[in-house]
Write an enzyme that holds these catalytic residues in place. Structure first.
Site, PDB file in Angstrom:
ATOM      1  CG  HIS A 405      -2.268   0.633   0.959  1.00 16.21           C
ATOM      2  ND1 HIS A 405      -2.417   1.761   0.175  1.00 16.21           N
ATOM      3  CD2 HIS A 405      -3.518   0.304   1.367  1.00 16.21           C
ATOM      4  CE1 HIS A 405      -3.684   2.097   0.120  1.00 16.21           C
ATOM      5  NE2 HIS A 405      -4.383   1.234   0.824  1.00 16.21           N
ATOM      6  NE  ARG A 406       6.023   0.074   2.342  1.00 17.42           N
ATOM      7  CZ  ARG A 406       7.162  -0.544   2.660  1.00 17.42           C
ATOM      8  NH1 ARG A 406       7.887  -0.095   3.673  1.00 17.42           N
ATOM      9  NH2 ARG A 406       7.555  -1.600   1.973  1.00 17.42           N
TER      10      ARG A 406
END
Length: 432
Positions: A405-406
């Site tokens: 998700h980064r």
């Protein structure tokens, strides 16, 4: 002056290895590029080349020694005119028959030690290791040279004696602040091995020693699950059109000895999807995201005791037959542990296919710094509702996209997975 030959770092992540076999003996004369030893890393057995010329004066680490730390002296090289009597105490404290690296004492080194041992492996301003021979490091220290600005001409860009001698003296940048930086707090590791063993006292079991590969897998996957914020996207893919197209192609390619697998189509589909959704073709780089231009796709290959993830570079530009041949070659050499580090490092995306084992679906762990990994299940015949609303039987393959998700947000990940699905359900378009 006798020169120590140090345990090499044969990959950027290597911290220790096994000295599997010496290819030279004491008294042999070697030149730059000659093979000295076979080193087993956590991934492969690789040959170690000499970067300086001289005579092997003393072997400090016996072949078969395990857990030899990078930069541990493993032999002593003599220059012309020197003899074994000139070795003195060089490397004396590191002579081992078993892998037991000896740490330097905490007290200040004596003048004799400072004169005979090479400085520790230097690092560049961004913290990456600079590969240089022990003799080159010692000369650089004496002349006040910064190895970070010297281009190496030795094997794999290693800085050797000639490179340092040609360089002009320049003030070396201080790295004391980096050296004294406080180490990061260790992550919890759970109960100790002794505690676990006591739980099974009285029960029969076999203790299996961890080799370098298993230790690395344990460390990297623990790091991945602790530091990478995974989220998961799942889709079912109809394979009937792909299976029919594959059968046709294999019939036409049989005279050339080419047989395409479903996995070859999956590799191609993912490579093209990374071009169709370029923002998802990215990796996490600590304080930044790197967006890659080519589609370099890693594919997990199971081997005895672990796995490799060889990388197919520029996969979007290669034909299905070229991808098939390259994948067969990489998988074969992976099982023999003969891959070079550059063949299993890099990439932005990975594929893990357990469909051939009958697994319907699973969630794969991201291999940092990759942005995503596709877990592929088996193709199974299932009842589905067709476009006309009628019930029909189709071959359906379940996939799960694990996403960092980064690097990739939910909508972007969904777009990437949709592109993969479209490519696999419309295989003829992948050749356009």
């Amino acid at each position: 002056m006798p020169t120590e030959i140090l345990m090499p770092a044969l990959s950027p992540t290597m911290e220790e290895g096994t000295l599997a076999k010496w290819l030279v003996k004491e008294g042999d004369t070697v030149s730059s590029g000659d093979l000295l030893a076979e080193i087993e890393t956590d991934k492969a057995t690789m040959e170690f080349e000499a970067v300086d010329e001289g005579i092997v004066g003393k072997i400090l680490v016996a072949e078969g020694s395990e857990g030899v730390k990078v930069n541990t002296p493993i032999a002593v090289l003599l220059e012309d005119g020197e003899s074994a009597d000139d070795i003195g105490d060089v490397g004396a404290s590191t002579v081992v028959s078993e892998a037991a690296p000896v740490e330097a004492p905490a007290s200040e080194p004596t003048a004799a030690a400072a004169a005979t041992s090479a400085p520790s492996a230097p690092k560049s301003s961004d913290g990456t290791r600079i590969f240089a021979s022990p003799l080159a490091r010692r000369i650089a220290a004496q002349k006040g040279l910064d190895l970070g600005v010297i281009k190496g001409s030795g094997p794999h860009g290693r800085i050797i004696k000639a490179d340092v001698e040609k360089a002009e003296a320049a003030p070396a940048q201080a790295a004391a602040a980096m050296a004294t930086a406080a180490p990061a707090a260790a992550a919890p590791t759970g109960p100790s091995s002794d505690t676990i063993a006591k739980m099974y006292e009285g029960r029969e079991y076999e203790e299996v020693k961890l080799d370098g590969m298993r230790k690395t897998i344990a460390a990297r996957l623990t790091e991945a699950k602790q530091t990478v914020p995974h989220f998961y996207l799942r889709r079912d893919i109809k394979l009937d059109a792909l299976l029919e197209f594959r059968s046709t192609l294999n019939g036409q390619l049989s005279e050339r000895g080419v047989k395409l697998s479903v996995n070859d189509f999956i590799i191609k589909a993912c490579a093209l999807a990374l071009q169709q959704v370029p923002d998802a073709n990215a990796v996490w780089a600590g304080d930044k995201v790197l967006k890659l231009t080519p589609s370099d796709v890693a594919v997990a290959v199971a081997i005895e005791g672990g796995l490799f993830t060889p990388v197919l570079q520029d996969a979007h530009q290669k034909s299905l037959s070229a991808l098939s041949a390259e994948m067969k070659d990489l998988a074969g050499r992976a099982r023999d542990r003969k891959l070079a580090p550059h063949e299993y490092q890099g990439g932005s995306f990975a594929i893990s296919n357990l469909g051939m084992f009958g697994i319907d679906n699973f969630d794969a762990v991201i291999n940092p710094p990759h942005g995503a990994i596709l877990a592929v299940g088996a193709g199974v015949k299932k009842p589905v509702v067709g476009a006309d609303g009628e019930l029909e039987v189709a071959t359906v393959m379940s996939v799960t996209l694990s996403v960092d998700h980064r690097v990739i947000d939910g909508a972007l990940g969904a777009n990437l997975l949709q592109a993969i699905v479209d490519n696999l359900e419309n295989p003829l378009a992948m050749l356009a």
